[in-house]
Design an enzyme around this catalytic site. Structure first.
Site, PDB file in Angstrom:
ATOM      1  N   SER A  54       0.755  -1.163   0.004  1.00 43.78           N
ATOM      2  CA  SER A  54       0.046  -0.215  -0.244  1.00 43.78           C
ATOM      3  C   SER A  54       0.936   1.349   0.125  1.00 43.78           C
ATOM      4  CB  SER A  54      -0.795  -0.213   1.175  1.00 43.78           C
ATOM      5  OG  SER A  54      -2.057   0.824   0.885  1.00 43.78           O
ATOM      6  N   ASP A 224      -5.562  -2.921  -3.103  1.00 39.09           N
ATOM      7  CA  ASP A 224      -4.749  -2.759  -2.072  1.00 39.09           C
ATOM      8  C   ASP A 224      -4.054  -3.913  -1.507  1.00 39.09           C
ATOM      9  OD1 ASP A 224      -3.511  -2.162   0.861  1.00 39.09           O
ATOM     10  OD2 ASP A 224      -4.233  -0.324   0.384  1.00 39.09           O
TER      11      ASP A 224
END
Length: 424
Positions: A54, A224
């Site tokens: 991320s 993500d």
């Protein structure tokens, strides 16, 4: 705690840097790295395995691109990169998104699948920022020359939920790890680019999922990397790390019980913050404690033979103790508190709301009186003042780790009651 390395090695000790998820809270990681990178360089232990998830993936790519520089300059450039991550360079204004969201949501409602709604906030500005802010030729050059052995970012396939490690290594002769099928995790060799970083940082529902085209065998839609990963330290071990430095933005300790708070009314913001905490924060805390526990068992002369026999029966290599360093907030509410203070100062009055209404709108929609509102806002607080205070907390905690009696490297528990092994 690991099996034998999968990547070929020249015998040099490999230090892995694991940067976890956190959205705007990655400013905390930048502050911590300002302290850690020079400390590692002084010991001749600069990281050569760089792994990010991320927002951590964005930082790991930036560090790969500057790995040829001295540690102080590398940290300074990372801080400069953080300074570019203001809201206008990360997300489109909500007022520009509203027509798109409305049309796409209406088309989904009417069954017109051509116009799908994949996220509430547009992230085209982030893609442009990453293209400019990261020196991509330098990144590839550092990997090709072996300054960085491997640079990997984590993303999650939307449909199958497979955790995918997009990995750039020095050459095709270096074999990538092949985790057991039941782990639902794979490594894909690629030449890292903006699309991989965008995929890794696409927080589901908030940011749109990303179509990755290269390499072709892994093409598809991704979100993500924190969405499904359960063991953030596992890739570092599988890539052959001899030492691990982990820097996260979630608390090293679970929240304290509060029976009165638990019976208070909740809203959408509370649910969103709880979900984000479970996905972004909890895995690293749990994995660090599991890692330290197995480290201790691997070093125990009575326990180790039993563990190794079990590993051998499964066709796996023996465990070995792996020194680690871990920097993350002692208590998660510190970053939440800072986010709320900055929000009230910079976004809470009428004038600032007229100039940039987005955070105020999100604040109101999700429940402005929620006790967890600060935690939720901290992921989206792309504000220089928040960056500055979060980075200060990161510096403080990194210095605290270095100044502890155990020193930089530990093999024992995160919270030693007595003495633990101290590594040179």
């Amino acid at each position: 705690m690991t099996s034998s390395p999968e990547l070929t090695t020249d015998g040099a000790e490999r230090v892995a840097l694991v940067l976890d998820a956190g959205g705007a809270r990655s400013a905390y990681q930048v502050g911590a790295l300002e302290v850690l990178l020079p400390a590692l360089a002084e010991r001749g232990q600069r990281p050569t395995l760089l792994l990010g998830t991320s927002a951590g993936a964005l930082l790991s790519a930036a560090l790969t691109a500057t790995a040829h520089l001295d540690a102080e300059e590398q940290a300074a450039l990372l801080l400069d990169t953080l300074g570019r991550a203001t809201k206008r360079n990360v997300m489109q204004p909500l007022w520009r998104q509203v027509p798109v969201v409305a049309v796409r949501y209406a088309s989904e409602t009417l069954g017109i699948s051509r116009f799908r709604l994949r996220g509430l906030f547009g992230t085209a500005p982030l893609a442009r920022t990453l293209a400019r802010a990261i020196d991509w030729p330098a990144l590839h050059g550092n990997v090709e020359r072996g300054v960085v052995t491997a640079s990997a970012v984590t993303a999650t396939t939307v449909r199958s939920g497979r955790v995918t490690m997009f990995t750039e290594t020095a050459g095709p002769e270096a074999a990538l790890p092949q985790p057991p099928v039941e782990h639902h995790r794979c490594y894909v060799r690629t030449r890292l680019g903006v699309e991989h970083l965008m995929a890794s940082s696409a927080i589901p529902a908030l940011f749109p999922s990303v179509r990755v085209e290269e390499p072709t065998e892994a093409a598809g839609w991704y979100v993500d990397g924190a969405t499904r990963r359960r063991y953030p330290l596992a890739p570092a071990l599988e890539l052959g790390a001899d030492r691990i430095v982990a820097v996260g933005t979630g608390s090293l300790h679970p929240p304290e019980d509060d029976p009165d708070l638990d019976v208070a009314g909740v809203d959408l913001g509370d649910g969103a913050a709880t979900l984000l905490g479970a996905v972004m924060d909890d895995p690293l805390r749990h994995d660090l404690r599991r890692f330290a526990a197995v480290n201790a068992e691997a070093a125990d002369p009575d326990m180790a033979p039993h563990l190794n026999r079990h590993r051998e029966a499964r066709g796996r290599a023996a465990y070995r103790a792996v020194p680690y360093a871990a920097v993350a907030p002692q208590r998660g509410e510190e970053l939440s508190r800072v986010a709320m203070e900055v929000f009230r100062a910079n976004h809470g009055n009428l004038l600032s709301t007229l100039g940039d209404p987005d955070l105020q709108v999100v604040h109101r929609i999700l429940g402005s009186d929620s006790p967890l509102q600060g935690e939720l806002l901290s992921y989206l607080m792309f504000d220089p003042d928040f960056f500055a205070e979060a980075a200060d907390l990161g510096r403080r905690d990194a210095r605290r780790w270095l100044a502890s009696d155990e020193g930089l490297w530990r093999t024992g528990p995160l919270d030693p009651a007595g003495g633990v092994s101290r590594l040179p």
